[in-house]
Design a protein around this motif. Sequence first.
Motif, PDB file in Angstrom:
ATOM      1  N   ASP A  60      -6.110  16.098   7.811  1.00 44.10           N
ATOM      2  CA  ASP A  60      -6.711  17.404   8.055  1.00 44.10           C
ATOM      3  C   ASP A  60      -7.406  17.450   9.419  1.00 44.10           C
ATOM      4  O   ASP A  60      -7.340  18.467  10.124  1.00 44.10           O
ATOM      5  CB  ASP A  60      -7.725  17.704   6.949  1.00 44.10           C
ATOM      6  CG  ASP A  60      -8.482  18.993   7.178  1.00 44.10           C
ATOM      7  OD1 ASP A  60      -7.904  20.069   6.965  1.00 44.10           O
ATOM      8  OD2 ASP A  60      -9.666  18.926   7.575  1.00 44.10           O
ATOM      9  N   TYR A 120      -3.427  32.745   3.886  1.00 46.21           N
ATOM     10  CA  TYR A 120      -1.989  32.757   4.216  1.00 46.21           C
ATOM     11  C   TYR A 120      -1.746  33.340   5.600  1.00 46.21           C
ATOM     12  O   TYR A 120      -2.226  34.441   5.894  1.00 46.21           O
ATOM     13  CB  TYR A 120      -1.198  33.588   3.201  1.00 46.21           C
ATOM     14  CG  TYR A 120       0.289  33.605   3.516  1.00 46.21           C
ATOM     15  CD1 TYR A 120       1.125  32.636   2.981  1.00 46.21           C
ATOM     16  CD2 TYR A 120       0.833  34.560   4.366  1.00 46.21           C
ATOM     17  CE1 TYR A 120       2.483  32.638   3.284  1.00 46.21           C
ATOM     18  CE2 TYR A 120       2.180  34.560   4.674  1.00 46.21           C
ATOM     19  CZ  TYR A 120       3.005  33.599   4.128  1.00 46.21           C
ATOM     20  OH  TYR A 120       4.340  33.583   4.434  1.00 46.21           O
ATOM     21  N   SER A 122      -1.134  28.968   6.391  1.00 42.31           N
ATOM     22  CA  SER A 122      -2.022  27.862   6.741  1.00 42.31           C
ATOM     23  C   SER A 122      -1.949  27.546   8.234  1.00 42.31           C
ATOM     24  O   SER A 122      -0.907  27.117   8.740  1.00 42.31           O
ATOM     25  CB  SER A 122      -1.643  26.610   5.939  1.00 42.31           C
ATOM     26  OG  SER A 122      -2.263  25.457   6.471  1.00 42.31           O
ATOM     27  N   HIS A 124      -3.605  25.120   9.757  1.00 39.57           N
ATOM     28  CA  HIS A 124      -3.543  23.667   9.934  1.00 39.57           C
ATOM     29  C   HIS A 124      -2.093  23.176   9.873  1.00 39.57           C
ATOM     30  O   HIS A 124      -1.653  22.389  10.722  1.00 39.57           O
ATOM     31  CB  HIS A 124      -4.369  22.966   8.854  1.00 39.57           C
ATOM     32  CG  HIS A 124      -5.838  22.943   9.119  1.00 39.57           C
ATOM     33  ND1 HIS A 124      -6.582  24.096   9.224  1.00 39.57           N
ATOM     34  CD2 HIS A 124      -6.704  21.905   9.304  1.00 39.57           C
ATOM     35  CE1 HIS A 124      -7.848  23.775   9.463  1.00 39.57           C
ATOM     36  NE2 HIS A 124      -7.953  22.449   9.517  1.00 39.57           N
ATOM     37  N   THR A 125      -1.376  23.636   8.854  1.00 42.61           N
ATOM     38  CA  THR A 125       0.019  23.221   8.717  1.00 42.61           C
ATOM     39  C   THR A 125       0.855  23.729   9.885  1.00 42.61           C
ATOM     40  O   THR A 125       1.716  23.016  10.405  1.00 42.61           O
ATOM     41  CB  THR A 125       0.603  23.744   7.391  1.00 42.61           C
ATOM     42  OG1 THR A 125      -0.242  23.370   6.309  1.00 42.61           O
ATOM     43  CG2 THR A 125       2.003  23.188   7.159  1.00 42.61           C
ATOM     44  N   GLY A 162       4.864  18.829   8.590  1.00 43.95           N
ATOM     45  CA  GLY A 162       4.511  19.900   7.666  1.00 43.95           C
ATOM     46  C   GLY A 162       4.184  19.390   6.282  1.00 43.95           C
ATOM     47  O   GLY A 162       3.235  19.853   5.640  1.00 43.95           O
ATOM     48  N   GLY A 166       0.622  19.790   4.765  1.00 36.82           N
ATOM     49  CA  GLY A 166       0.659  20.625   3.570  1.00 36.82           C
ATOM     50  C   GLY A 166       0.054  19.909   2.374  1.00 36.82           C
ATOM     51  O   GLY A 166      -0.741  20.477   1.612  1.00 36.82           O
ATOM     52  N   GLN A 169      -3.745  19.760   2.774  1.00 35.79           N
ATOM     53  CA  GLN A 169      -4.425  21.034   2.522  1.00 35.79           C
ATOM     54  C   GLN A 169      -4.495  21.356   1.034  1.00 35.79           C
ATOM     55  O   GLN A 169      -5.507  21.861   0.535  1.00 35.79           O
ATOM     56  CB  GLN A 169      -3.708  22.163   3.267  1.00 35.79           C
ATOM     57  CG  GLN A 169      -3.754  22.039   4.776  1.00 35.79           C
ATOM     58  CD  GLN A 169      -5.161  21.882   5.294  1.00 35.79           C
ATOM     59  OE1 GLN A 169      -6.006  22.763   5.139  1.00 35.79           O
ATOM     60  NE2 GLN A 169      -5.451  20.743   5.909  1.00 35.79           N
ATOM     61  N   HIS A 175      -5.867  25.237   0.614  1.00 37.30           N
ATOM     62  CA  HIS A 175      -4.798  26.233   0.629  1.00 37.30           C
ATOM     63  C   HIS A 175      -3.946  26.133  -0.625  1.00 37.30           C
ATOM     64  O   HIS A 175      -3.884  25.072  -1.268  1.00 37.30           O
ATOM     65  CB  HIS A 175      -3.880  26.028   1.842  1.00 37.30           C
ATOM     66  CG  HIS A 175      -4.458  26.510   3.139  1.00 37.30           C
ATOM     67  ND1 HIS A 175      -4.484  27.842   3.485  1.00 37.30           N
ATOM     68  CD2 HIS A 175      -5.019  25.836   4.166  1.00 37.30           C
ATOM     69  CE1 HIS A 175      -5.040  27.973   4.681  1.00 37.30           C
ATOM     70  NE2 HIS A 175      -5.379  26.763   5.115  1.00 37.30           N
ATOM     71  N   ASP A 179       0.896  28.804   0.931  1.00 41.98           N
ATOM     72  CA  ASP A 179       0.250  29.020   2.228  1.00 41.98           C
ATOM     73  C   ASP A 179       0.774  28.013   3.253  1.00 41.98           C
ATOM     74  O   ASP A 179       1.009  28.352   4.417  1.00 41.98           O
ATOM     75  CB  ASP A 179      -1.269  28.840   2.117  1.00 41.98           C
ATOM     76  CG  ASP A 179      -1.934  29.884   1.244  1.00 41.98           C
ATOM     77  OD1 ASP A 179      -1.364  30.975   1.084  1.00 41.98           O
ATOM     78  OD2 ASP A 179      -3.024  29.597   0.718  1.00 41.98           O
ATOM     79  N   THR A 180       0.917  26.765   2.806  1.00 40.52           N
ATOM     80  CA  THR A 180       1.377  25.724   3.721  1.00 40.52           C
ATOM     81  C   THR A 180       2.845  25.938   4.087  1.00 40.52           C
ATOM     82  O   THR A 180       3.240  25.672   5.217  1.00 40.52           O
ATOM     83  CB  THR A 180       1.187  24.325   3.112  1.00 40.52           C
ATOM     84  OG1 THR A 180       2.024  24.152   1.972  1.00 40.52           O
ATOM     85  CG2 THR A 180      -0.256  24.118   2.692  1.00 40.52           C
ATOM     86  N   TRP A 184       4.246  26.348   7.832  1.00 46.74           N
ATOM     87  CA  TRP A 184       5.372  25.554   8.318  1.00 46.74           C
ATOM     88  C   TRP A 184       6.455  26.453   8.914  1.00 46.74           C
ATOM     89  O   TRP A 184       6.962  26.199  10.013  1.00 46.74           O
ATOM     90  CB  TRP A 184       5.938  24.727   7.161  1.00 46.74           C
ATOM     91  CG  TRP A 184       7.029  23.782   7.538  1.00 46.74           C
ATOM     92  CD1 TRP A 184       6.900  22.626   8.273  1.00 46.74           C
ATOM     93  CD2 TRP A 184       8.418  23.886   7.201  1.00 46.74           C
ATOM     94  NE1 TRP A 184       8.126  22.018   8.400  1.00 46.74           N
ATOM     95  CE2 TRP A 184       9.072  22.766   7.753  1.00 46.74           C
ATOM     96  CE3 TRP A 184       9.156  24.820   6.479  1.00 46.74           C
ATOM     97  CZ2 TRP A 184      10.446  22.554   7.613  1.00 46.74           C
ATOM     98  CZ3 TRP A 184      10.523  24.615   6.335  1.00 46.74           C
ATOM     99  CH2 TRP A 184      11.160  23.488   6.900  1.00 46.74           C
TER     100      TRP A 184
END
Length: 210
Positions: A60, A120, A122, A124-125, A162, A166, A169, A175, A179-180, A184
């Motif tokens: 993360d 939505y 993500s 971070h992803t 991803g 994912g 998260q 998430h 969302d991930t 992606w």
Amino acid sequence: MLPPALCGWLGPIAALAALVVVVLGVRYSGRSRPGTVDAWIQSAVDGVGPPWRRVALAVDYLAEPAGAAALVVAAVTGCLLGRRLRAAVLVVVGTGLTVGTTTLLKPLVGRTIHDGHLSYPSGHTAFLTAFALVVALLAAGRLGLGRAAGTMLVITSALLAGAAMGWAQVALGAHYPTDTLGGWCTALAVVPATAWLVDRSADAGRPERY
């Protein structure tokens, strides 16, 4: 920045990814609960113990402001040392536009988690996937890989990055799984288009030779 051998593959992949982002966004617009698939995946990941939680936190961190900045600075420095200005531009613009796209989409979709936090897609992803995609594109071009090998490298890199982010998260409860997936796919849609634009812009600035 977009190897010619990969154009025929990445274009349709980017278009399909954009479609998935839209479909999932419409499907979960305004919702604040996990869907059926989300609940099933969350139940499988739920209960991550301390050792794996530390791993999830480490992954993360790579997309937190400090971690993301460190990755981008390291990649840009490497590009500049190798005198690859166009590559450095793609690293910054590709990851920046990807994260910016997720930021714009979140209030439009309005999906929330944990007391109203927009979820939505993500970011971070999307960031880690975008970074992996950019590095893979640079490597494919540098190594002169053909269509099959180049596409395999790019897609595998995106899948690994991803999947790792994912999982982190979802394991951390930040998430929903979808969302991930949306994050992606956002990276898959934005990065190839950005690489194409960087190439076009750079080529347009070159003087014509007669």
